[in-house]
Design an enzyme around this catalytic site. Structure first.
Site, PDB file in Angstrom:
ATOM      1  CG  HIS A   1      -0.512  -6.807   4.967  1.00 10.94           C
ATOM      2  ND1 HIS A   1      -0.713  -5.975   6.035  1.00 10.94           N
ATOM      3  CD2 HIS A   1      -0.176  -8.008   5.508  1.00 10.94           C
ATOM      4  CE1 HIS A   1      -0.512  -6.626   7.169  1.00 10.94           C
ATOM      5  NE2 HIS A   1      -0.183  -7.874   6.870  1.00 10.94           N
TER       6      HIS A   1
ATOM      7  CD  GLU B   1      -0.506  -2.753   5.567  1.00 12.09           C
ATOM      8  OE1 GLU B   1      -1.329  -3.650   5.752  1.00 12.09           O
ATOM      9  OE2 GLU B   1       0.716  -2.887   5.771  1.00 12.09           O
TER      10      GLU B   1
ATOM     11  NE  ARG C   1       1.266  -6.823  12.338  1.00 14.95           N
ATOM     12  CZ  ARG C   1       1.030  -7.986  11.762  1.00 14.95           C
ATOM     13  NH1 ARG C   1       1.641  -8.291  10.607  1.00 14.95           N
ATOM     14  NH2 ARG C   1       0.198  -8.851  12.296  1.00 14.95           N
TER      15      ARG C   1
END
Length: 320
Positions: A285, A267, A238
């Site tokens: 991602h 993000e 993360r």
């Protein structure tokens, strides 16, 4: 007919299961991510919400859906959902653990190979000016063999990464709250060390912990200062687990050799300064972006809706 709302388009496996169960399925199909207001409007009469990891489901969203019986998160993490408020409202929240393990582990190994062997950098070179030919000192990287990888977080993904890197003859050290139990097949192949020792000694530091108050900015300026100048940082967990600005400064000053990032603090935005550095690999991602993993996730969320709609308990509830 009970309504299921999907905050993003999912693999057809999910919608097939839901429709076979006799549910009314509606899905966001706009450009980009769904907005807060649009999500709020569409869940007002929803009985079930299947939400992507990139969708923020806060108290306001939950309050706007009085009929909601389940929030099924399409992802192993669930920090995008106010799980405590959902619990107060009697709404179970589920996630999709396990099915992403192989994909995320493979991407992690790919990131390590890419940054240490400078492959994306080489690709950029060949797409621009090219090279003059093979030369003994040209474009040198590093082998993985006999290097030490430090894995922070030895859950299912961390263990899958360890198994793959042992095949490269890397030395594997790890840190987490407790050592692996003796019966674990990896217990005698990897070494448990305190986190500060791992950071100081590893040639590669790779992160595989969930995001929470205890892990936000786990890798900060102090941790980076203790890493070897020849070491690499990898994050496919993360974004906020690392302090991006501190990492950026460490890279610019060559206090660490490089970084490979698949996730980001804000993000989907990533600081432009990262894009200017050759000693950084950036991917969008894609840790579990495989057909196999996403189909597995789709099956879990759809099955959980089907179970609850049939009066049964959902699997993988994270806010019991």
């Amino acid at each position: 007919m009970a309504k299921v709302y999907l905050s993003a388009e999912l693999p057809t496996k999910a919608t097939d299961i839901l429709k076979e169960a006799g549910l009314d399925v509606e899905s966001y199909s706009g450009n980009g991510l769904i907005s807060h207001d649009e999500l709020k409007e569409n869940v007002r009469d929803a009985d079930y919400l299947i939400t992507a990891l990139s969708t923020n489901v806060d108290k306001d969203i939950i309050q706007s859906a009085p009929n909601l019986k389940l929030i099924a998160n399409y992802g192993a993490g669930f920090n995008n959902i106010d799980v405590e408020f959902a619990k107060q409202q009697g709404i179970p929240v589920t996630n999709t653990p396990g099915v992403s393990t192989t994909s995320t582990a493979e991407v992690t190994v790919g990131l390590i190979l890419s940054i240490m062997h400078r492959m994306p950098e080489g690709d950029r070179l060949m797409r621009s000016k090219g090279f003059d030919g093979w030369a003994p000192l040209f474009f040198l990287g590093h082998v993985l063999e006999n290097k030490t990888v430090g894995i922070i977080g030895m859950g299912s993904i961390g263990q899958a990464v360890a198994k793959r890197l042992l095949a490269f003859n890397m030395k594997v050290i790890y840190s987490q709250r407790h050592p692996l139990p003796a019966y674990n097949v990896l217990a005698d192949k990897v070494k448990y060390v305190p986190q500060d020792e791992l950071i100081k000694t590893a040639d590669v530091v790779t992160l595989h912990v969930p995001l929470g108050p205890a892990t936000k900015h786990l890798i900060d300026a102090n941790a980076l200062a203790n890493m070897k100048s020849s070491s690499y940082l990898v994050n496919a967990a993360r974004g906020p687990i690392i302090d991006e600005q501190a990492v950026l400064k460490a890279l610019q000053k060559h206090e660490i050799a490089g970084a490979a990032l698949d996730v980001y603090e804000a993000e989907p935005q990533v600081a432009d300064e990262f894009k200017k550095l050759d000693n950084v690999v950036l991917t969008p991602h894609i840790g579990n972006a495989t057909v196999e993993a996403r189909d597995g996730m789709a099956e879990i969320v759809a099955e959980n809706v089907r179970l609850v709609n049939s009066g049964e308990a959902a699997k993988f509830i994270v806010n019991k």
